[in-house]
Design a protein around this motif. Sequence first.
Motif, short mmCIF file in Angstrom:
data_model
loop_
_atom_site.label_atom_id
_atom_site.label_comp_id
_atom_site.label_asym_id
_atom_site.label_seq_id
_atom_site.Cartn_x
_atom_site.Cartn_y
_atom_site.Cartn_z
N GLU A 206 0.86 -1.18 0.00
CA GLU A 206 0.00 0.00 0.00
C GLU A 206 0.90 1.24 0.00
O GLU A 206 2.00 1.20 0.55
CB GLU A 206 -0.90 0.05 1.24
CG GLU A 206 -2.10 -0.87 1.18
CD GLU A 206 -3.26 -0.29 0.40
OE1 GLU A 206 -3.07 0.75 -0.28
OE2 GLU A 206 -4.35 -0.87 0.45
N HIS A 207 0.40 2.32 -0.60
CA HIS A 207 1.12 3.59 -0.46
C HIS A 207 0.65 4.33 0.79
O HIS A 207 1.45 4.91 1.51
CB HIS A 207 0.90 4.45 -1.71
CG HIS A 207 1.83 4.12 -2.83
ND1 HIS A 207 3.18 4.37 -2.78
CD2 HIS A 207 1.62 3.53 -4.02
CE1 HIS A 207 3.76 3.96 -3.89
NE2 HIS A 207 2.83 3.46 -4.67
N ARG A 208 -0.67 4.33 1.03
CA ARG A 208 -1.18 4.96 2.25
C ARG A 208 -1.15 3.90 3.36
O ARG A 208 -1.86 2.90 3.30
CB ARG A 208 -2.59 5.47 2.02
CG ARG A 208 -2.71 6.49 0.90
CD ARG A 208 -1.82 7.71 1.15
NE ARG A 208 -1.99 8.73 0.15
CZ ARG A 208 -2.84 9.74 0.22
NH1 ARG A 208 -3.66 9.84 1.25
NH2 ARG A 208 -2.89 10.64 -0.73
N TRP A 253 5.00 7.31 1.74
CA TRP A 253 3.97 7.85 2.62
C TRP A 253 4.18 7.37 4.05
O TRP A 253 4.42 6.20 4.28
CB TRP A 253 2.58 7.39 2.16
CG TRP A 253 2.09 8.05 0.92
CD1 TRP A 253 2.08 7.52 -0.33
CD2 TRP A 253 1.54 9.36 0.80
NE1 TRP A 253 1.55 8.42 -1.22
CE2 TRP A 253 1.20 9.55 -0.55
CE3 TRP A 253 1.28 10.39 1.71
CZ2 TRP A 253 0.63 10.74 -1.02
CZ3 TRP A 253 0.71 11.56 1.25
CH2 TRP A 253 0.38 11.73 -0.10
N ARG A 258 1.83 14.95 5.11
CA ARG A 258 1.43 15.14 3.73
C ARG A 258 2.47 16.02 3.05
O ARG A 258 2.86 17.05 3.60
CB ARG A 258 0.05 15.80 3.64
CG ARG A 258 -0.54 15.76 2.24
CD ARG A 258 -1.99 16.22 2.22
NE ARG A 258 -2.10 17.67 2.10
CZ ARG A 258 -3.26 18.32 2.05
NH1 ARG A 258 -4.40 17.65 2.15
NH2 ARG A 258 -3.29 19.63 1.94
N ALA A 447 4.42 9.66 -2.26
CA ALA A 447 4.21 11.02 -1.81
C ALA A 447 4.77 12.05 -2.78
O ALA A 447 4.17 13.10 -3.01
CB ALA A 447 4.84 11.21 -0.42
N TRP A 450 2.61 12.10 -6.03
CA TRP A 450 1.31 12.67 -5.66
C TRP A 450 1.42 14.19 -5.63
O TRP A 450 0.58 14.90 -6.21
CB TRP A 450 0.88 12.13 -4.30
CG TRP A 450 -0.47 12.59 -3.81
CD1 TRP A 450 -1.66 11.95 -3.97
CD2 TRP A 450 -0.74 13.76 -3.03
NE1 TRP A 450 -2.67 12.66 -3.36
CE2 TRP A 450 -2.14 13.78 -2.78
CE3 TRP A 450 0.04 14.80 -2.53
CZ2 TRP A 450 -2.75 14.80 -2.04
CZ3 TRP A 450 -0.57 15.82 -1.82
CH2 TRP A 450 -1.95 15.81 -1.57
N ASP A 473 -9.76 9.96 -2.57
CA ASP A 473 -8.61 10.56 -1.90
C ASP A 473 -9.00 11.94 -1.36
O ASP A 473 -9.00 12.93 -2.08
CB ASP A 473 -7.45 10.67 -2.90
CG ASP A 473 -6.16 11.16 -2.27
OD1 ASP A 473 -6.20 11.70 -1.14
OD2 ASP A 473 -5.10 11.02 -2.91
N ASP A 475 -7.45 13.91 0.70
CA ASP A 475 -6.35 14.88 0.67
C ASP A 475 -6.24 15.52 -0.71
O ASP A 475 -5.96 16.72 -0.83
CB ASP A 475 -5.03 14.19 1.03
CG ASP A 475 -4.93 13.82 2.50
OD1 ASP A 475 -5.65 14.45 3.31
OD2 ASP A 475 -4.17 12.91 2.84
#
Length: 497
Positions: A206-208, A253, A258, A447, A450, A473, A475
């Motif tokens: 996963e990235h998050r 991430w 963020r 990150a 993104w 998403d 964010d």
Amino acid sequence: MTPARAPSPGAVHVTAQGWGWRHAGRKAFAARRLDLDITPGERVLLLGASGAGKSTVLHGLAGVLGTQDEGEQEGELLLDGVRPTPAMGRAGLVLQDPETQVVLARVGDEVAFAAENLSVPRDEIWQRVDRALDDVGLELPLDHPTTALSGGQKQRLALAAVLAMEPGLLLLDEPTANLDPEGVVEVRDAVVRVLGRTGATLVVVEHRVAVWADVVDRVIVLDAGGGVLADGPPGTVLVQDSTRSRLAGAGVWIPGWRPAVGGAMPSSAPGPALLSARGLTVARTRRGPAAVESLEIEVGAGEALGITGPNGAGKSTAALTLGGLLRPRAGTLEAQPLLAGTAGSNPFRWRSPQLVQRIGTVFQEPEHQFLTTSVQDELEFGPRRVSDAVDDQRIAELAERLRLTHLLGANPFTLSGGEKRRLSVATMLATAPRLLILDEPTFGQDASTWAELVTLLRELIDDGVAVLSVTHDADFVDALGGATLHISGGAGRLVSR
């Protein structure tokens, strides 16, 4: 950290010694110099920057490299001391793109398929099917057509099919990326329940990371240059300042952080109208049920609009209709003169060269819009439909901004999931449309990429391009600002910010 637990006798032991893989036709290795020892029953979160080789590692563990994907291997990657092979059924892989994993026409048959291939007794198969569908929260009849599922529902279906195998090694590649917030927690909890029942080993990409950090034993971070950047318990890797700063610098991430983005925050006041929908009813097929009814919306130049809602609500269908790719079931969709020019007011009737200059649509599944065998050709394809002359400088700038320059000679289908997503965005930007429609634009992004994507979109909005984004998403929606169109229960509700 999760409490110690006894592994199942069927849980798989994973080892790697100097392992690497290079895809055919690529100069660089996708993963290299990897040394691992994952004990039976251990739960591992595998992190890394976009393109660091996370999906390649999972494909290697699933035994599909060298059978479905050609390339060169170095070192050893072993399951219980032997090389992985898909015929063994020891590992179950949920792919990054669930669309490519669905092979049968009905939901029940799809979930039963892999278990049937493993010669599970018939009565037990259908018990597993019912339990797996219940685990992932996919409450549909067994004869429900798989073609009628949304992207998020297909993600749940793919997970259910693998859970029904009851593998000793569960491999998940971004399993919650296209799910609504409630679905993310539901699927995560389903995986935890299954692991508690089976004691299987888990490797999840996963990235998050916040959703998985509390349910894994260990975090392994791949270095983009090869090897491992960090390895240890979540409370060490994700919390200690020294490690967090290294991970942030690598674009990984980390919870509670963020990345900074550039470009001005878009204005909340849209410019002149580009596209208007009045009483618009949309449907995926001509005879199928309506997905969204009586939609009222006007999109202006330089406007950011987030399209949100639960899985299966009709967001993607609405986006494809607004993009001129699906015929409206009822109501009107009208392009205003600033967008239409001399092409006429009905986007659905525009020819391809007229459409790509005006509306660029990025599909939820990037592979659905790839048409050539190299990234360079893919970036040039749209502009060549419009004119024989290609703006080489614009192509080069897009490749640089979206970190694709080193991949210009690569086959688009061999890219990582995040790289495919950025390429799909770049191909639409190459023709400089006035309206850009994006379906899950931040899928697979680390990150750094993104933040670069958000910055680029902010700049486009500032230049008068309208950006509509189907996304879960939050964010991303906050970073672009503007209004939100929330679609649920067959209706759309516009929420001003």
